[in-house]
Design an enzyme around this catalytic site. Structure first.
Site, mmCIF file in Angstrom:
data_model
loop_
_atom_site.group_PDB
_atom_site.id
_atom_site.type_symbol
_atom_site.label_atom_id
_atom_site.label_comp_id
_atom_site.label_asym_id
_atom_site.label_seq_id
_atom_site.Cartn_x
_atom_site.Cartn_y
_atom_site.Cartn_z
ATOM 1 N N PRO A 60 0.817 -1.209 0.000
ATOM 2 C CA PRO A 60 0.000 0.000 0.000
ATOM 3 C C PRO A 60 0.860 1.274 0.000
ATOM 4 O O PRO A 60 1.978 1.264 0.497
ATOM 5 C CB PRO A 60 -0.792 -0.104 1.309
ATOM 6 C CG PRO A 60 -0.556 -1.493 1.821
ATOM 7 C CD PRO A 60 0.774 -1.902 1.280
ATOM 8 N N GLU A 61 0.304 2.342 -0.549
ATOM 9 C CA GLU A 61 0.983 3.628 -0.585
ATOM 10 C C GLU A 61 0.231 4.603 0.328
ATOM 11 O O GLU A 61 -0.641 4.196 1.102
ATOM 12 C CB GLU A 61 1.071 4.131 -2.021
ATOM 13 C CG GLU A 61 1.830 3.170 -2.938
ATOM 14 C CD GLU A 61 1.914 3.636 -4.371
ATOM 15 O OE1 GLU A 61 1.845 4.871 -4.618
ATOM 16 O OE2 GLU A 61 2.047 2.777 -5.275
ATOM 17 N N LYS B 57 4.330 5.634 4.664
ATOM 18 C CA LYS B 57 3.524 4.450 4.382
ATOM 19 C C LYS B 57 3.358 3.570 5.615
ATOM 20 O O LYS B 57 3.136 2.363 5.504
ATOM 21 C CB LYS B 57 4.182 3.632 3.266
ATOM 22 C CG LYS B 57 4.383 4.384 1.958
ATOM 23 C CD LYS B 57 5.109 3.488 0.958
ATOM 24 C CE LYS B 57 5.474 4.235 -0.306
ATOM 25 N NZ LYS B 57 6.193 3.361 -1.265
ATOM 26 N N ARG C 281 10.851 -1.423 -11.900
ATOM 27 C CA ARG C 281 9.419 -1.255 -11.621
ATOM 28 C C ARG C 281 8.703 -0.864 -12.908
ATOM 29 O O ARG C 281 9.239 -0.117 -13.738
ATOM 30 C CB ARG C 281 9.184 -0.166 -10.569
ATOM 31 C CG ARG C 281 9.938 -0.349 -9.273
ATOM 32 C CD ARG C 281 9.478 -1.567 -8.494
ATOM 33 N NE ARG C 281 8.090 -1.492 -8.111
ATOM 34 C CZ ARG C 281 7.642 -0.853 -7.014
ATOM 35 N NH1 ARG C 281 8.486 -0.208 -6.225
ATOM 36 N NH2 ARG C 281 6.367 -0.857 -6.718
#
Length: 280
Positions: A2-3, A61, A267
């Site tokens: 999650p961000e 985060k 990424r």
């Protein structure tokens, strides 16, 4: 994942437990390899028992549970972690349970599927040393346009890669970096030092807009369905994504070009070659 939007949604979701006292600390039996916890289990449990939760904060985060002892329980969800009040997706991946004296929410759970999450109980000095201004950048929702440019503007790295550096600015990950740069119409491979002042202003405005909208929609639940809000329901911002995981689809902004995928720093990066022109 999650961000920032997902973790902020978790923080808001479990905030009702503020004022509760921790009656028990449990680590369910599991055949899975334990996640990293600091200090040792016995010390962690002893320092948590009978403490009152006086605040639930967020640091980048991470969900930060502030206790009346001034200690902070820092929970890092990492790739697949959830901080929940409701029933978890399954029992096997529940890593930590805090039993509370709250009349409605009797448990606070940390669920972590991949086992990459981290739980750390830090004294005030330890927390300052670990997450002070010299170790982590300003929050992406609080940083000013001038500060953003000042912190990132001299870098020779690509702007997409630099936005992921938590020491530069905290909270932005791969998904939202792609969405922010698309909104700002900036090519993800542009070097930070090549960006003009007007482009930095656009990036800052897009950062605020995208992250705020994502929080309103309670974050993004992707195709694997892992991310859930505190009530064990999916988020909804995935229906608002303009580029992320939309390779080959028509851009909703220019309605001419199609979204492409490249790889940066190992990424995936998604962008529109029509809206986000490469610097000559």
């Amino acid at each position: 994942m999650p961000e920032l939007p997902e973790v902020e949604t978790m923080r808001r979701g479990v905030a009702p437990v503020v004022g509760s006292r921790i009656l028990a600390v449990r680590r369910p039996r599991s055949r899975l390899r334990p996640i990293r916890m600091e200090p040792s289990w016995s010390r962690l449990r002893r320092r948590l028992l009978q403490r009152e939760i006086i605040a639930v904060d967020r640091c980048g985060k991470r969900v930060v549970i502030v206790l009346d002892s001034d200690d902070r329980l820092v929970i890092e969800p990492r790739m697949s972690g959830l901080v929940l009040l409701a029933d978890p997706p399954d029992i096997e991946h529940v890593r930590l349970i805090l039993e509370l004296d709250h009349p409605k929410h009797c448990e606070l759970l940390f669920w972590n599927q991949r086992g990459l999450g981290v739980v750390r109980l830090l004294a005030p000095g330890e927390y300052a040393a670990e997450f002070g201004a010299t170790r982590i950048g300003p929050d992406a929702l609080a940083v000013s346009a001038d500060e953003l440019r000042e912190r990132l503007g001299a870098s020779r790295r690509a702007i997409k890669v630099t936005l992921l550096d938590q020491r530069a600015v905290a909270g932005i990950g791969n998904l939202y970096a792609a969405e922010i740069l698309h909104r700002a119409r900036v090519h993800p491979e542009t070097m930070c030092r090549q960006l003009r002042p007007a482009e930095w202003k656009k990036i800052h405005a897009a950062t605020s807009e995208v992250l705020t909208e994502a929080i309103v929609h309670q974050g993004s639940t992707l195709r694997d369905g892992t991310y859930r809000i505190a009530r064990n329901e999916p988020g909804a911002y995935q229906f608002c994504h303009r580029v992320y995981q939309r390779e080959g689809e028509r851009c909703v902004q220019c309605r001419r070009a199609t979204i492409v995928r490249i790889v940066q720093a190992q990424r995936s990066t998604f962008f529109c070659p029509g809206c986000q022109k490469r610097r000559p």
